[in-house]
Design an enzyme around this catalytic site. Sequence first.
Site, short mmCIF file in Angstrom:
data_model
loop_
_atom_site.label_atom_id
_atom_site.label_comp_id
_atom_site.label_asym_id
_atom_site.label_seq_id
_atom_site.Cartn_x
_atom_site.Cartn_y
_atom_site.Cartn_z
N ARG A 232 36.56 64.76 -38.38
CA ARG A 232 36.52 66.12 -39.19
C ARG A 232 36.23 67.38 -38.41
O ARG A 232 37.44 67.78 -38.02
CB ARG A 232 35.54 66.01 -40.28
CG ARG A 232 35.70 66.94 -41.31
CD ARG A 232 35.10 68.42 -41.18
NE ARG A 232 33.64 68.39 -41.03
CZ ARG A 232 33.04 69.40 -40.52
NH1 ARG A 232 33.78 70.51 -40.21
NH2 ARG A 232 31.79 69.36 -40.25
N ASP A 233 34.97 67.61 -37.95
CA ASP A 233 34.80 68.94 -37.50
C ASP A 233 35.82 68.69 -35.85
O ASP A 233 36.31 69.63 -35.49
CB ASP A 233 33.53 69.03 -36.73
CG ASP A 233 33.08 70.45 -36.78
OD1 ASP A 233 34.11 71.09 -36.25
OD2 ASP A 233 31.90 70.84 -36.77
N HIS B 60 23.11 70.69 -36.87
CA HIS B 60 24.76 70.38 -36.49
C HIS B 60 24.89 71.42 -35.34
O HIS B 60 25.02 72.62 -35.75
CB HIS B 60 25.33 70.85 -37.73
CG HIS B 60 27.02 70.85 -37.41
ND1 HIS B 60 27.64 69.62 -37.87
CD2 HIS B 60 27.63 71.70 -37.17
CE1 HIS B 60 29.03 70.12 -37.61
NE2 HIS B 60 28.95 71.14 -37.26
N HIS C 248 26.72 73.02 -32.19
CA HIS C 248 28.08 73.42 -31.37
C HIS C 248 27.41 73.66 -29.83
O HIS C 248 26.45 73.91 -29.88
CB HIS C 248 29.06 74.28 -32.00
CG HIS C 248 29.84 73.78 -32.96
ND1 HIS C 248 30.95 73.38 -32.97
CD2 HIS C 248 29.39 73.42 -34.35
CE1 HIS C 248 31.55 72.94 -34.20
NE2 HIS C 248 30.64 73.23 -35.14
N CYS D 37 35.04 75.39 -35.92
CA CYS D 37 35.51 75.86 -37.02
C CYS D 37 36.71 76.76 -36.70
O CYS D 37 36.52 77.68 -36.14
CB CYS D 37 34.71 76.38 -37.79
SG CYS D 37 35.31 77.05 -39.59
N ASN E 216 31.44 70.50 -30.70
CA ASN E 216 30.19 70.20 -30.94
C ASN E 216 29.52 69.42 -29.73
O ASN E 216 30.19 69.16 -29.02
CB ASN E 216 30.23 69.19 -32.12
CG ASN E 216 30.69 69.55 -33.49
OD1 ASN E 216 32.09 69.86 -33.69
ND2 ASN E 216 29.95 69.85 -34.29
P1 HMG Z 1 40.77 79.78 -51.96
O1 HMG Z 1 41.98 80.21 -51.53
O2 HMG Z 1 39.81 81.00 -52.39
O3 HMG Z 1 40.86 78.82 -53.21
O4 HMG Z 1 39.76 79.22 -50.88
P2 HMG Z 1 41.41 78.83 -54.60
O5 HMG Z 1 40.17 78.26 -55.74
O6 HMG Z 1 41.77 80.26 -55.00
O7 HMG Z 1 42.75 77.97 -54.57
C1 HMG Z 1 43.77 78.45 -53.72
C2 HMG Z 1 44.65 77.22 -53.73
O8 HMG Z 1 44.26 75.93 -53.12
C3 HMG Z 1 45.03 76.61 -55.26
O9 HMG Z 1 46.68 76.12 -55.28
C4 HMG Z 1 44.25 75.45 -55.34
O10 HMG Z 1 44.55 74.71 -56.50
C5 HMG Z 1 44.33 75.12 -54.08
P3 HMG Z 1 47.59 77.15 -55.93
O11 HMG Z 1 47.39 77.45 -57.16
O12 HMG Z 1 47.67 78.49 -54.86
O13 HMG Z 1 48.92 76.13 -55.61
N1 HMG Z 1 42.90 74.30 -53.81
C6 HMG Z 1 43.09 73.06 -53.28
N2 HMG Z 1 43.56 72.20 -52.99
C7 HMG Z 1 43.30 71.06 -52.38
N3 HMG Z 1 41.89 70.70 -52.20
C8 HMG Z 1 41.08 71.64 -52.68
C9 HMG Z 1 41.56 72.74 -53.30
N4 HMG Z 1 40.76 73.78 -53.75
C10 HMG Z 1 41.58 74.54 -54.15
N5 HMG Z 1 39.80 71.19 -52.49
C11 HMG Z 1 38.39 77.39 -50.41
C12 HMG Z 1 38.37 78.70 -51.08
C13 HMG Z 1 36.65 77.40 -50.45
C14 HMG Z 1 38.87 76.29 -51.08
C15 HMG Z 1 38.85 77.60 -48.93
O14 HMG Z 1 38.15 78.73 -48.54
C16 HMG Z 1 38.40 76.58 -48.08
O15 HMG Z 1 38.58 75.30 -48.29
N6 HMG Z 1 37.47 76.67 -47.05
C17 HMG Z 1 37.00 75.44 -46.04
C18 HMG Z 1 37.76 75.74 -44.84
C19 HMG Z 1 37.28 74.77 -43.64
O16 HMG Z 1 37.74 73.60 -44.20
N7 HMG Z 1 36.50 75.15 -42.73
C20 HMG Z 1 36.20 74.24 -41.81
C21 HMG Z 1 34.97 73.48 -42.42
S1 HMG Z 1 33.40 74.42 -42.45
C22 HMG Z 1 32.91 73.98 -40.80
O17 HMG Z 1 33.74 73.47 -39.79
C23 HMG Z 1 31.60 74.48 -40.39
C24 HMG Z 1 30.33 73.32 -40.49
O18 HMG Z 1 31.11 72.49 -39.45
C25 HMG Z 1 29.22 73.40 -40.08
C26 HMG Z 1 28.96 74.48 -38.86
O19 HMG Z 1 29.73 74.15 -37.88
O20 HMG Z 1 28.09 75.49 -38.84
C27 HMG Z 1 30.63 72.29 -41.75
MG MG Z 2 30.92 72.65 -37.30
#
Ligand code: HMG
Ligand code: MG
Length: 331
Positions: free
Chosen positions: A30-31, A223, A225, A256, A265
Amino acid sequence: MSGALWRPVPQVVRDERLPAAVRIHEVGPRDGLQAEPDLVPTGVKVELCRRLVAAGNSSLEVTSFVPPRWVPQLADAAEVLAALGETPGTRRTVLVPNVRGLEAALAAGVPDVAVVVSATASFAAANLNSTVTGALERAVDVVHRARREGVTVRGYVSMAFGDPWEGPVAGPRVTALAGALLDAGCRVVALGDTTGVATPAHVVARVGDLRATGVDPGRIALHLHDTYGQGLANVHAALLAGVTEFDSSLGGLGRCPYAPGATGNLATEDLVWMLHGLGIGTGLDLDGLVRASAWLAAHLGRRLPTRVGNALAPHLAPATPTQDSPRRAGG
Ligand code: HMG
Ligand code: MG
């Protein structure tokens, strides 16, 4: 004197202050892959998971159900899970940003999801299109619904040590968010050093803050990095502070895409070398990890950041595929 070279293995010198065993939560699929410049074929992702399972992994973050517009690299989440199937002995986790993601995870039969909040407003906006409070409310909704469905939840508090826009992050903010996720029903909360800026006493302080509010250390994970090369030192400090769950990524891949300056990581091979040297059980086969990492590097067409993996790979015979031979990434 010349002769055959010693096949390096960690020499075990036990430190009785440290735990006998820890849990390693592997976030490589994933990450590790979420910010790869080229799309990695589904078959390679599945084979990566299988190799991790074969190496003894017990806790695997397979992918995420987020809008493909946000993370195109993981748009094949459902296909990866379907092809991987059940993995007895390995708990599969999927990161979900909202209830829609949880529903996709439920449909895929995943028993464990992860939610993410941010300790800073800047990263909440950049990564979750939300405020700190809005993101917490969304995560708590997911936790409540997941618990009703019998799904366990891991929580992440990102930017728990520092933020690329806002700099230092106040400890009480992190403690409050982690506490809220645990109160909502998360099994464990991982403090995310998203851009790798933490140092050992900083980690101990954050863990101590949480423990001072009554949180059992068994519910705190790290977690890390490894951007500034502090990962192993931070793990060692956290072990002394009672933490027994650590995230890492095969080969040291990962970051990310919404966190400027972030790199990979802490590498699983590097972590396992240190833990095994300390006499701490992980259930993982270091040779299997190194072979999997060398195999992944060949598919990605570049050397991965892991130091242990790169040092040990020449000593090992190449890996054999666990099932189908996957195609080269991009091919
Ligand atoms: P948004 O654009 O505000 O979402 O994003 P929305 O609710 O307005 O929806 C926009 C569109 O996406 C809509 O479709 C929804 O239906 C669709 P449209 O009407 O435009 O056709 N939608 C989805 N589609 C599929 N799956 C879903 C989903 N939800 C809505 N689940 C949102 C808000 C939170 C969804 C977005 O900001 C997001 O997904 N963010 C996550 C980004 C990400 O994955 N980042 C990396 C992971 S986090 C990380 O790496 C940190 C970590 O490792 C820890 C660390 O290192 O500290 C965990
Ligand atoms: Mg991370």
